[in-house]
Design a protein around this motif. Structure first.
Motif, mmCIF file in Angstrom:
data_model
loop_
_atom_site.group_PDB
_atom_site.id
_atom_site.type_symbol
_atom_site.label_atom_id
_atom_site.label_comp_id
_atom_site.label_asym_id
_atom_site.label_seq_id
_atom_site.Cartn_x
_atom_site.Cartn_y
_atom_site.Cartn_z
ATOM 1 N N LYS A 169 1.443 4.055 -3.029
ATOM 2 C CA LYS A 169 1.143 5.474 -2.812
ATOM 3 C C LYS A 169 2.381 6.337 -3.045
ATOM 4 C CE LYS A 169 -2.637 4.707 0.444
ATOM 5 N NZ LYS A 169 -3.115 4.877 1.851
ATOM 6 N N TYR A 182 5.664 8.816 2.554
ATOM 7 C CA TYR A 182 5.494 7.362 2.538
ATOM 8 C C TYR A 182 6.847 6.661 2.566
ATOM 9 C CZ TYR A 182 0.609 8.246 1.388
ATOM 10 O OH TYR A 182 -0.690 8.668 1.414
ATOM 11 N N SER A 231 0.823 -1.208 0.000
ATOM 12 C CA SER A 231 0.000 0.000 0.000
ATOM 13 C C SER A 231 0.856 1.257 0.000
ATOM 14 C CB SER A 231 -0.927 -0.013 1.212
ATOM 15 O OG SER A 231 -1.664 1.184 1.294
ATOM 16 N N TRP A 232 1.863 1.291 0.855
ATOM 17 C CA TRP A 232 2.688 2.497 0.954
ATOM 18 C C TRP A 232 3.626 2.643 -0.230
ATOM 19 C CZ3 TRP A 232 4.374 4.175 6.540
ATOM 20 C CH2 TRP A 232 3.220 4.415 7.295
ATOM 21 N N GLU A 261 2.749 6.613 -6.809
ATOM 22 C CA GLU A 261 1.712 7.433 -7.416
ATOM 23 C C GLU A 261 1.885 8.918 -7.096
ATOM 24 O OE1 GLU A 261 -1.907 5.841 -6.009
ATOM 25 O OE2 GLU A 261 -1.789 3.983 -7.187
ATOM 26 N N THR A 262 2.200 9.224 -5.857
ATOM 27 C CA THR A 262 2.274 10.630 -5.420
ATOM 28 C C THR A 262 3.692 11.165 -5.331
ATOM 29 O OG1 THR A 262 2.344 10.015 -3.066
ATOM 30 C CG2 THR A 262 0.167 10.277 -4.080
#
Length: 361
Positions: A89, A98, A85-86, A92-93
């Motif tokens: 993210k 993160y 998950s991290w 993506e960002t």
């Protein structure tokens, strides 16, 4: 209590939606279910101790171990899910928060585990009679180092790019915790000082006595260590029994992809019945499929009740004059669970490499 949950488990097998007549038993009939439960508890007092006690303790040993195994599977899944998950993210960002979080928790868990290993050696393995404790601590520490190294090998990273040290650090800290939990069940007081002894006599070498003093020889030792262990154990059982009953968790354990019921507002056709004031009417969101497996929900509570029974009866020796959890059987059950945990985690690392044609979610 175990039989009560097993009965409900059998009744709820195959319930797919709230349209099933049996679904009403899950969400209603509380008076009758409570009455049956109380009746079963009262009736248990009239069962002859032998041979029922010995036979049921065997079932308890199996059920308690299965409950631990389920938690190990979910722990490994949690570690992988957290890292994935991290990482996603961060990709993506491109937020360094993160990346920094991954780095921080990885280092934090490893430092915490290292501190735990040092404390275990100081307080639980500083006597010549504690050779078994020394083996447990050293062997598990070596296993944790090995799986940590394997998780970052180029071959493993190529087959499973999202494997990393965060998962290994979670498994490491859990392994060290269960190792501590296991050796605190040691029956020799030289190798199992209480927390009271550790904190109230910091200048005394704990476990330095050369005379073997079985725990409980001078009475049951239900001290702060047992209280802390029971509190942590109760919270873990409470969380795990609720967490494990979800559809997603059952899918991870049974390797089946179960669909979850998603409640959406606005665009859902079932929300077309909004009243004129703009409010939303309540509807049955389980008409198509249940939000969680009713049967598996009760099965997890049955296993949890067996685990509770085994803990409160010192793992198969209820008449032993030891502490609440002091028993050699519990030592080996918990240590076996740490080795199983590491083996399962190791499998999640090497399986994508060994079977590249298969998809591992």
């Amino acid at each position: 209590m175990t039989l009560f949950f097993l009965l409900l488990c059998l009744i709820m097998i195959g319930v797919k939606s709230s349209k099933d007549p049996r679904a009403g038993i899950q969400n209603g009939f509380w008076f009758f279910k409570l009455l049956i439960l109380i009746g079963g508890i009262v009736g248990a007092f009239f069962i002859k101790e032998q041979p029922f006690a010995q036979i049921w303790m065997v079932f308890g040993l199996i059920g308690g171990f299965l409950f631990i195994v389920v938690q190990l599977i979910l722990l490994i899944d949690f570690a992988h899910g957290w890292n994935e998950s991290w990482v996603e993210k961060y990709e993506e960002t491109e937020s360094k928060a993160y990346y920094g979080g991954l780095l921080f928790f990885t280092i934090f868990f490893y430092l915490l585990a290292l501190t735990g290993v040092v404390l275990l050696y100081v307080f639980y393995a500083n006597n010549d009679a504690c050779s078994l404790n020394k083996f447990f601590i050293s062997f598990n520490m070596i296993l944790c180092i090995i799986v940590s190294i394997i998780s970052v090998l180029p071959a493993i990273q190529d087959a499973n790019p999202k494997s990393g040290l965060l998962q290994s650090s979670v498994i490491t800290i859990y392994t060290i915790y269960i190792t501590w939990s296991a050796i605190t069940n040691e029956t020799d007081s030289r190798c199992n000082p209480s927390l009271v002894e550790i904190f109230t006599h910091p200048n005394v070498t704990v476990g330095s006595s050369t005379a073997a003093t079985p725990i409980g020889a001078t009475g049951a030792r239900f001290d702060a260590q047992s209280v802390v262990g029971l509190i942590l154990w109760f919270l873990a059982v409470l969380y795990s029994t609720i967490r494990n009953s979800s559809h997603s968790s059952m899918g991870k354990i049974t390797m089946q992809g179960a669909e979850r019921t998603v409640i959406e507002g606005g665009s859902d056709d079932k929300t077309g019945g909004d009243d004129e004031e703009g409010g939303h009417k309540a509807w049955d969101n389980e008409e198509e499929t249940v939000a969680y497996s009713y049967s598996f929900f009760h099965f997890m509570f049955a296993l949890a009740s067996l685990y509770i029974m085994m803990t409160l009866t010192s793992w198969y020796t209820p008449n032993s004059p030891t502490t609440l959890t002091g028993n050699s059987a519990s030592v080996w059950v918990k240590m076996s669970s740490t080795w199983l945990c590491i083996l399962l985690y190791l499998w999640t690392l090497i399986a994508p490499k060994l079977f590249p044609d298969r998809e591992f979610n």
